[in-house]
Design a protein around this motif. Structure first.
Motif, PDB file in Angstrom:
ATOM      1  N   VAL A  62      97.562  -5.456  31.998  1.00 24.76           N
ATOM      2  CA  VAL A  62      96.773  -4.378  32.604  1.00 24.76           C
ATOM      3  C   VAL A  62      95.678  -4.991  33.470  1.00 24.76           C
ATOM      4  O   VAL A  62      94.942  -5.867  33.016  1.00 24.76           O
ATOM      5  CB  VAL A  62      96.131  -3.471  31.526  1.00 24.76           C
ATOM      6  N   GLU A  63      95.555  -4.504  34.705  1.00 21.72           N
ATOM      7  CA  GLU A  63      94.497  -4.992  35.591  1.00 21.72           C
ATOM      8  C   GLU A  63      93.138  -4.434  35.178  1.00 21.72           C
ATOM      9  O   GLU A  63      93.037  -3.376  34.554  1.00 21.72           O
ATOM     10  CB  GLU A  63      94.791  -4.582  37.039  1.00 21.72           C
ATOM     11  N   GLY A  64      92.093  -5.161  35.557  1.00 21.87           N
ATOM     12  CA  GLY A  64      90.732  -4.672  35.382  1.00 21.87           C
ATOM     13  C   GLY A  64      90.107  -4.898  34.023  1.00 21.87           C
ATOM     14  O   GLY A  64      88.975  -4.467  33.784  1.00 21.87           O
ATOM     15  N   ARG A  65      90.803  -5.595  33.142  1.00 24.26           N
ATOM     16  CA  ARG A  65      90.274  -5.824  31.800  1.00 24.26           C
ATOM     17  C   ARG A  65      89.799  -7.262  31.576  1.00 24.26           C
ATOM     18  O   ARG A  65      89.430  -7.633  30.476  1.00 24.26           O
ATOM     19  CB  ARG A  65      91.338  -5.481  30.748  1.00 24.26           C
ATOM     20  N   GLY A  66      89.814  -8.052  32.649  1.00 29.44           N
ATOM     21  CA  GLY A  66      89.476  -9.460  32.496  1.00 29.44           C
ATOM     22  C   GLY A  66      88.071  -9.701  32.003  1.00 29.44           C
ATOM     23  O   GLY A  66      87.836 -10.580  31.168  1.00 29.44           O
ATOM     24  N   PHE A  67      87.113  -8.934  32.514  1.00 25.92           N
ATOM     25  CA  PHE A  67      85.726  -9.138  32.106  1.00 25.92           C
ATOM     26  C   PHE A  67      85.543  -8.806  30.630  1.00 25.92           C
ATOM     27  O   PHE A  67      84.855  -9.525  29.902  1.00 25.92           O
ATOM     28  CB  PHE A  67      84.799  -8.287  32.969  1.00 25.92           C
ATOM     29  N   LYS A  68      86.171  -7.734  30.177  1.00 23.45           N
ATOM     30  CA  LYS A  68      86.072  -7.378  28.756  1.00 23.45           C
ATOM     31  C   LYS A  68      86.695  -8.466  27.888  1.00 23.45           C
ATOM     32  O   LYS A  68      86.161  -8.815  26.824  1.00 23.45           O
ATOM     33  CB  LYS A  68      86.756  -6.033  28.498  1.00 23.45           C
ATOM     34  N   THR A  69      87.819  -9.002  28.336  1.00 21.10           N
ATOM     35  CA  THR A  69      88.441 -10.110  27.606  1.00 21.10           C
ATOM     36  C   THR A  69      87.499 -11.301  27.550  1.00 21.10           C
ATOM     37  O   THR A  69      87.296 -11.905  26.496  1.00 21.10           O
ATOM     38  CB  THR A  69      89.764 -10.514  28.272  1.00 21.10           C
ATOM     39  N   ALA A  70      86.898 -11.616  28.700  1.00 18.28           N
ATOM     40  CA  ALA A  70      85.981 -12.760  28.755  1.00 18.28           C
ATOM     41  C   ALA A  70      84.809 -12.583  27.806  1.00 18.28           C
ATOM     42  O   ALA A  70      84.396 -13.524  27.111  1.00 18.28           O
ATOM     43  CB  ALA A  70      85.477 -12.958  30.182  1.00 18.28           C
ATOM     44  N   MET A  71      84.258 -11.382  27.735  1.00 18.63           N
ATOM     45  CA  MET A  71      83.100 -11.146  26.870  1.00 18.63           C
ATOM     46  C   MET A  71      83.477 -11.272  25.390  1.00 18.63           C
ATOM     47  O   MET A  71      82.704 -11.817  24.581  1.00 18.63           O
ATOM     48  CB  MET A  71      82.500  -9.770  27.147  1.00 18.63           C
ATOM     49  N   LYS A  72      84.659 -10.789  25.026  1.00 20.94           N
ATOM     50  CA  LYS A  72      85.101 -10.953  23.636  1.00 20.94           C
ATOM     51  C   LYS A  72      85.304 -12.417  23.297  1.00 20.94           C
ATOM     52  O   LYS A  72      84.937 -12.882  22.205  1.00 20.94           O
ATOM     53  CB  LYS A  72      86.401 -10.167  23.398  1.00 20.94           C
ATOM     54  N   VAL A  73      85.883 -13.135  24.226  1.00 21.73           N
ATOM     55  CA  VAL A  73      86.101 -14.572  24.030  1.00 21.73           C
ATOM     56  C   VAL A  73      84.759 -15.293  23.891  1.00 21.73           C
ATOM     57  O   VAL A  73      84.579 -16.154  23.022  1.00 21.73           O
ATOM     58  CB  VAL A  73      86.909 -15.147  25.202  1.00 21.73           C
ATOM     59  N   LEU A  74      83.798 -14.928  24.743  1.00 23.59           N
ATOM     60  CA  LEU A  74      82.508 -15.615  24.732  1.00 23.59           C
ATOM     61  C   LEU A  74      81.689 -15.278  23.497  1.00 23.59           C
ATOM     62  O   LEU A  74      80.922 -16.117  23.003  1.00 23.59           O
ATOM     63  CB  LEU A  74      81.728 -15.291  26.007  1.00 23.59           C
ATOM     64  N   ASP A  75      81.809 -14.075  22.962  1.00 23.56           N
ATOM     65  CA  ASP A  75      81.097 -13.745  21.712  1.00 23.56           C
ATOM     66  C   ASP A  75      81.515 -14.707  20.605  1.00 23.56           C
ATOM     67  O   ASP A  75      80.672 -15.269  19.894  1.00 23.56           O
ATOM     68  CB  ASP A  75      81.399 -12.308  21.286  1.00 23.56           C
ATOM     69  N   LYS A  76      82.823 -14.898  20.464  1.00 20.52           N
ATOM     70  CA  LYS A  76      83.305 -15.823  19.438  1.00 20.52           C
ATOM     71  C   LYS A  76      82.938 -17.260  19.798  1.00 20.52           C
ATOM     72  O   LYS A  76      82.537 -18.046  18.936  1.00 20.52           O
ATOM     73  CB  LYS A  76      84.819 -15.691  19.278  1.00 20.52           C
ATOM     74  N   GLY A  77      83.081 -17.601  21.090  1.00 24.04           N
ATOM     75  CA  GLY A  77      82.775 -18.949  21.528  1.00 24.04           C
ATOM     76  C   GLY A  77      81.324 -19.319  21.302  1.00 24.04           C
ATOM     77  O   GLY A  77      81.006 -20.475  20.984  1.00 24.04           O
ATOM     78  N   ARG A  78      80.425 -18.364  21.453  1.00 21.76           N
ATOM     79  CA  ARG A  78      79.005 -18.651  21.250  1.00 21.76           C
ATOM     80  C   ARG A  78      78.695 -18.941  19.788  1.00 21.76           C
ATOM     81  O   ARG A  78      77.834 -19.778  19.489  1.00 21.76           O
ATOM     82  CB  ARG A  78      78.172 -17.486  21.783  1.00 21.76           C
ATOM     83  N   LEU A  79      79.387 -18.285  18.881  1.00 23.83           N
ATOM     84  CA  LEU A  79      79.213 -18.625  17.467  1.00 23.83           C
ATOM     85  C   LEU A  79      79.749 -20.020  17.183  1.00 23.83           C
ATOM     86  O   LEU A  79      79.157 -20.783  16.408  1.00 23.83           O
ATOM     87  CB  LEU A  79      79.914 -17.590  16.583  1.00 23.83           C
ATOM     88  N   HIS A  80      80.871 -20.364  17.801  1.00 23.64           N
ATOM     89  CA  HIS A  80      81.439 -21.706  17.650  1.00 23.64           C
ATOM     90  C   HIS A  80      80.456 -22.762  18.173  1.00 23.64           C
ATOM     91  O   HIS A  80      80.215 -23.776  17.508  1.00 23.64           O
ATOM     92  CB  HIS A  80      82.766 -21.776  18.412  1.00 23.64           C
ATOM     93  N   ILE A  81      79.879 -22.521  19.350  1.00 27.77           N
ATOM     94  CA  ILE A  81      78.908 -23.463  19.917  1.00 27.77           C
ATOM     95  C   ILE A  81      77.691 -23.577  19.010  1.00 27.77           C
ATOM     96  O   ILE A  81      77.167 -24.683  18.770  1.00 27.77           O
ATOM     97  CB  ILE A  81      78.476 -23.006  21.320  1.00 27.77           C
ATOM     98  N   ALA A  82      77.212 -22.450  18.496  1.00 23.02           N
ATOM     99  CA  ALA A  82      76.055 -22.485  17.598  1.00 23.02           C
ATOM    100  C   ALA A  82      76.350 -23.311  16.354  1.00 23.02           C
ATOM    101  O   ALA A  82      75.500 -24.085  15.882  1.00 23.02           O
ATOM    102  CB  ALA A  82      75.647 -21.062  17.216  1.00 23.02           C
ATOM    103  N   ALA A  83      77.564 -23.172  15.813  1.00 26.00           N
ATOM    104  CA  ALA A  83      77.950 -23.971  14.647  1.00 26.00           C
ATOM    105  C   ALA A  83      77.988 -25.453  14.992  1.00 26.00           C
ATOM    106  O   ALA A  83      77.567 -26.302  14.192  1.00 26.00           O
ATOM    107  CB  ALA A  83      79.309 -23.511  14.115  1.00 26.00           C
ATOM    108  N   ALA A  84      78.478 -25.781  16.180  1.00 26.89           N
ATOM    109  CA  ALA A  84      78.508 -27.180  16.613  1.00 26.89           C
ATOM    110  C   ALA A  84      77.094 -27.737  16.740  1.00 26.89           C
ATOM    111  O   ALA A  84      76.838 -28.903  16.401  1.00 26.89           O
ATOM    112  CB  ALA A  84      79.246 -27.304  17.942  1.00 26.89           C
ATOM    113  N   CYS A  85      76.171 -26.921  17.228  1.00 20.20           N
ATOM    114  CA  CYS A  85      74.772 -27.344  17.328  1.00 20.20           C
ATOM    115  C   CYS A  85      74.193 -27.645  15.955  1.00 20.20           C
ATOM    116  O   CYS A  85      73.441 -28.616  15.777  1.00 20.20           O
ATOM    117  CB  CYS A  85      73.941 -26.265  18.013  1.00 20.20           C
ATOM    118  N   VAL A  86      74.525 -26.821  14.976  1.00 18.15           N
ATOM    119  CA  VAL A  86      74.064 -27.059  13.606  1.00 18.15           C
ATOM    120  C   VAL A  86      74.605 -28.388  13.093  1.00 18.15           C
ATOM    121  O   VAL A  86      73.879 -29.200  12.513  1.00 18.15           O
ATOM    122  CB  VAL A  86      74.483 -25.902  12.678  1.00 18.15           C
ATOM    123  N   GLY A  87      75.905 -28.608  13.301  1.00 22.45           N
ATOM    124  CA  GLY A  87      76.508 -29.847  12.827  1.00 22.45           C
ATOM    125  C   GLY A  87      75.857 -31.073  13.440  1.00 22.45           C
ATOM    126  O   GLY A  87      75.544 -32.051  12.738  1.00 22.45           O
TER     127      GLY A  87
END
Length: 388
Positions: free
Chosen positions: A228-253
């Motif tokens: 489906v066209e036009g959903r890329g930004f929403k996909t990116a934001m969902k990906v980045l929400d999870k990715g930001r938690l991953h980055i935060a965990a890496a910072c803790v480590g």
């Protein structure tokens, strides 16, 4: 489904041993060569590190967000290049397909991403588009049963090694902002796709970054993620929400590793007839570092549990990423300070880890972008609560 506690603890302990016995001893070699040895990458594949968050039906471990965070706390203790090698497959390079891909896209790509046979990369940032992700200029023009992509992506982590790119491109030139952006799964050998020379970076040697160029790059219509066209930004934001938690965990480590190094040096290094750990101004740096790392760890775990429970963690992820990335920068600076002159010498690793830590405040949303996200969410909550 969460792992039973015994299995989870065994997995975490195995990862910790791998970090201590294989990754940390190889840090200097990786920094000098700007590459991770092939045998270590093979061991990372064998441990399943490329498939932490990919579902078991596709060959991954299917960890919950909390379980992934616990492993990243351990993996993050080594120089960040090692985590970066697997991170795009665990997060931004695979999650767009895992979260929003069609059944055919998942079956085609997720097993190879989970095994590490295929390296994924997330192609969002452009020469003139970074934090303003809704202003993507790379175009995707529909042409019969295909799309033709044109544009350049910049600073793409694992770009030189990736076999698959999740690409954000504008499919509707008449719609400004995020609404006209779509996501595509583009394979490396697609004609018209090329990569630039790997960048020479301040730190994180061994984690390659380069431009990705699309010049009349023709991809089949079924490369559109989700169909489906036009959903890329929403996909990116969902990906980045999870990715930001991953980055935060890496910072803790990384912060916990730095604290271990800092304390170890402080109890061995003697001045004025006693260890410098006995001096109150040094103790203040140790104590501040420990308290801040503990706070960041608690934030990551709380947000991870909320995500696993199905909650919206956009605000929590931004808070955790902002705090943890700023925190690890302060801890890395204190580590150099406690080491004194030795902190400026490569052999002690303090200066390398200081440079490595600096990037965490920039990628997957700078500190300033996280502040904007947090403040906007706070204002929206207040308006909803008050009706203003």
């Amino acid at each position: 489904m969460p792992l039973d506690l015994e299995t989870r603890d065994q997995l975490v302990a195995t990862c910790r041993r791998f970090v201590d016995e294989r990754l940390i001893p190889a840090e200097a070699q990786v920094a000098d060569a700007d590459a991770i040895p092939a045998e270590i990458v093979a061991e990372m594949r064998a441990l399943g590190l490329f498939g932490l968050s990919i579902a078991p039906e596709y060959g991954g471990l299917g960890l919950t967000t909390e379980e992934e965070a616990l492993l990243v706390f351990e993996l993050g203790r080594a120089a960040p290049a090692f985590r970066s090698k697997v991170a795009t497959n665990v997060g931004i390079g695979a999650q767009g397909i895992a979260l929003d891909g069609t059944a055919a896209q998942k079956a085609r790509y997720l097993p190879r991403l989970a095994s590490g046979e295929l390296i994924g990369a997330f192609a969002l940032t452009e020469p003139d588009v970074g934090s303003d992700a809704g202003s993507v200029r790379t175009s995707a023009r529909r042409d019969g049963d295909a799309y033709v992509l044109n544009g350049t992506k910049r600073y793409i982590t694992n770009g030189p090694d990736a076999g698959l790119f999740t690409v954000m491109a504008r499919t509707d030139p008449d719609r400004s902002g995020a609404a006209g952006v779509s996501a595509f799964a583009v394979e490396r050998d697609t004609p018209g796709l090329s990569t630039g020379t790997p960048e020479r970076k301040m730190g994180q040697q061994g984690a390659p970054v380069c431009d990705v160029i699309f010049d009349e790059c023709r991809v089949p219509a079924d490369a559109l993620i989700g169909g489906v066209e036009g959903r890329g930004f929403k996909t990116a934001m969902k990906v980045l929400d999870k990715g930001r938690l991953h980055i935060a965990a890496a910072c803790v480590g990384l912060a916990e590793r730095l604290i271990d190094d800092m304390v170890g040096y402080a109890i061995e290094r003697r001045q004025f007839g006693r260890p410098i750990a006995d001096f109150q101004l040094v103790q203040a740096m140790l104590a501040d570092s420990r308290a801040e790392a503990f706070a960041a760890r608690a934030m990551v775990l709380e947000a991870a549990r909320r995500r696993d429970a199905g909650g919206d963690v956009g605000l929590d992820a931004a808070c955790a990423k902002m705090f943890a990335s700023e925190m690890v920068g302060r801890v890395a600076d204190r580590n150099v300070q406690v080491h004194g002159g030795a902190g400026y010498i490569r052999a002690y690793r303090a200066e390398q880890l200081f440079r490595d830590a600096r990037l965490f405040r920039i990628y997957e949303g700078t500190t300033q972008i996280q502040q904007i996200i947090i403040a906007k969410a706070m204002a929206a909550e207040a308006r909803q609560r008050t009706g203003l």
